[in-house]
Design a protein around this motif. Structure first.
Motif, short mmCIF file in Angstrom:
data_model
loop_
_atom_site.label_atom_id
_atom_site.label_comp_id
_atom_site.label_asym_id
_atom_site.label_seq_id
_atom_site.Cartn_x
_atom_site.Cartn_y
_atom_site.Cartn_z
N THR A 214 68.97 20.50 46.07
CA THR A 214 69.47 21.71 46.17
C THR A 214 70.16 22.13 44.50
O THR A 214 70.17 23.35 44.12
CB THR A 214 70.81 21.99 47.11
OG1 THR A 214 70.01 21.53 48.22
CG2 THR A 214 71.51 22.97 47.08
N ARG A 215 70.73 21.02 44.10
CA ARG A 215 71.19 21.36 42.57
C ARG A 215 70.15 21.56 41.71
O ARG A 215 70.34 22.71 40.82
CB ARG A 215 71.97 19.87 42.11
CG ARG A 215 73.27 19.41 42.80
CD ARG A 215 74.05 18.57 41.77
NE ARG A 215 73.35 17.17 41.70
CZ ARG A 215 73.27 16.32 42.29
NH1 ARG A 215 74.06 16.58 43.69
NH2 ARG A 215 72.74 15.14 42.24
N MET A 216 68.94 20.90 41.87
CA MET A 216 67.74 21.16 40.75
C MET A 216 67.39 22.58 41.00
O MET A 216 66.89 23.36 40.11
CB MET A 216 66.83 20.20 40.87
CG MET A 216 67.34 18.87 40.53
SD MET A 216 68.38 18.63 38.96
CE MET A 216 67.00 19.34 37.93
N GLU A 217 67.20 23.14 42.08
CA GLU A 217 66.83 24.43 42.48
C GLU A 217 67.67 25.44 41.97
O GLU A 217 67.57 26.58 41.43
CB GLU A 217 66.70 24.70 44.04
CG GLU A 217 65.48 23.67 44.65
CD GLU A 217 65.52 23.93 46.26
OE1 GLU A 217 66.45 24.45 46.68
OE2 GLU A 217 64.71 23.18 46.87
N ARG A 291 71.60 17.09 36.73
CA ARG A 291 71.10 16.03 37.98
C ARG A 291 72.28 15.36 38.52
O ARG A 291 72.29 14.90 39.66
CB ARG A 291 69.97 15.08 37.82
CG ARG A 291 68.54 15.66 37.09
CD ARG A 291 67.60 14.53 36.54
NE ARG A 291 66.71 15.29 36.16
CZ ARG A 291 65.50 15.42 37.39
NH1 ARG A 291 65.65 15.03 38.61
NH2 ARG A 291 64.50 16.09 36.84
N MET A 292 73.52 15.31 37.81
CA MET A 292 74.73 14.53 38.30
C MET A 292 75.36 15.23 39.30
O MET A 292 75.22 16.45 39.45
CB MET A 292 75.58 14.40 36.88
CG MET A 292 75.16 13.38 35.98
SD MET A 292 76.46 13.06 34.59
CE MET A 292 75.62 11.89 33.79
N THR A 293 76.22 14.59 40.06
CA THR A 293 77.02 15.42 41.12
C THR A 293 78.30 15.83 40.25
O THR A 293 78.46 15.34 39.21
CB THR A 293 77.37 14.42 42.09
OG1 THR A 293 78.23 13.37 41.61
CG2 THR A 293 76.36 13.65 42.99
N LEU A 294 78.91 16.66 41.01
CA LEU A 294 80.25 17.19 40.26
C LEU A 294 81.01 16.07 39.84
O LEU A 294 81.81 15.70 38.78
CB LEU A 294 80.91 18.16 41.14
CG LEU A 294 82.34 18.47 40.70
CD1 LEU A 294 82.06 19.38 39.45
CD2 LEU A 294 82.89 19.54 41.71
#
Length: 353
Positions: A214-217, A291-294
């Motif tokens: 979802t982050r990459m999208e 790509r990292m989480t928050l």
């Protein structure tokens, strides 16, 4: 202002910033080396510089910087929120005290994209003046671009090819194409795109979703949005600019990524301002951060909790800039609008009578 405007984005022309804007005349005498100040209230930050002239430049005697997120929620509401206004006024009150303590006699304070867009921008400006005594001037995107170039162009790598100077702000990004033949930079085209780290983050909040896919999208959509806003400007860029093209960025995004490139444990302006970084390395860092989480971004040196949610948008904007201007190296400037204002103030004040 009594100055020529930037060339129209649709009808590129050229003009010179002029030597007088960059240095005082040799015969001029500074009025008792008095203090000058430049304040830049942006969509994300409030920054102040106080300086005194020295030689052909100036020495900073005081400074202030605070993240205020003035434009938070602006995209959805069209207004500056009460909380954002209170944060900004709190920071401006600190600036007002510094101006008094340093006996500043000539200052200019500017506001940019958030106040340009907000329906209550003028009301906010009036309140700031009543409560702090600071008279903010809402400048145009054109003047914002001019001041950014004036403040940082000295850090451009030597060369005869065209250069792209950019400023990734909180609510907008300024792109300025310059040529430097003959010494003084000549602006030949420019664009103010409506995407900055705050506005883009608010349009793509899923960039901090716990799910990697979802982050990459969301990151891909960020870059696409920026590419679309750059399209008209990109179409006007030289089609075969040669190998000598140069790229210089002034913003928290580029200084933060440069800090990660050097693996600094804490931010150090003395090693960042004027640094030249391979563009490929900045792309690699941008991809890694996206790509990292928050939570992972919050643990990164020189990012922390204040910038962790915004840095990915900055990365997306930076990658889009490198896409349209594929310079091998990227110059990093920890200077810009405030320095441009100071140089302009001192150049005017230093003219011989």
């Amino acid at each position: 202002m009594g100055e020529s405007s930037l060339p129209s984005p649709r009808q590129p022309d050229s003009f010179s910033l002029g030597n007088a804007a960059m240095r005082r005349p040799a015969t001029a005498r500074w009025p008792q080396r008095r203090a000058y100040a430049a304040l830049d209230l942006g969509t994300n930050n409030c920054r102040l510089l106080i300086a005194k002239p020295e030689g052909d430049g100036f020495v900073v005697i005081d400074a202030f910087s605070r993240i205020v997120r003035l434009g938070e929620g602006l995209a959805a509401s069209g207004r500056l929120s009460d909380a954002a206004i209170e944060r900004a006024i709190s920071a401006l009150s600190v600036c007002a005290e510094k101006l008094k303590r340093r006996h500043v006699t000539l200052a200019r304070s500017v506001a940019t994209e958030a106040c340009r867009r907000a329906s209550n921008g003028r009301e906010f400006i009036e309140r700031v003046y009543r409560e702090t005594g600071i008279a903010l001037d809402i400048i145009t995107a054109e003047e914002e671009a001019r001041l950014a170039v004036m403040g940082c162009h000295a850090l451009l790598e030597p060369g005869d090819g065209p250069a792209l100077v950019f400023d990734i702000g909180g609510g907008s990004t300024e792109l300025v194409l310059v040529e430097t033949e003959g010494g003084s930079p000549r602006i030949v085209d420019w664009l103010s795109a409506p995407w900055g780290v705050v506005s883009l983050t608010e349009h793509e909040p899923e960039a901090s979703n716990p799910d990697l896919a979802t982050r990459m999208e969301a990151y891909a959509r960020m870059k696409q949005r920026v590419h679309e806003s750059f399209a008209s400007f990109a179409a006007r860029l030289p089609t075969h600019p040669g190998a000598d093209i140069r790229l210089l960025g002034t913003s928290g995004t580029v200084t933060t990524l440069a800090s990660l490139y050097l693996e600094l444990s804490s931010y150090d302006r003395s090693v960042i301002d004027g640094l030249i970084v391979p563009s490929a390395a900045m792309r690699k860092i941008s991809d890694r951060l996206s790509r990292m989480t928050l939570a992972e971004r919050q643990t990164q040196p020189c990012i922390g909790a204040e910038r962790a949610d915004l840095v990915v948008a900055g990365c997306g904007i930076l990658e889009a800039i490198i896409d349209i201007w594929p310079a091998e190296r990227l110059g990093v400037a920890d200077r810009g609008i405030r320095e441009g204002i100071l140089r302009r103030l001192m150049a005017r004040d230093g003219k011989p009578k």
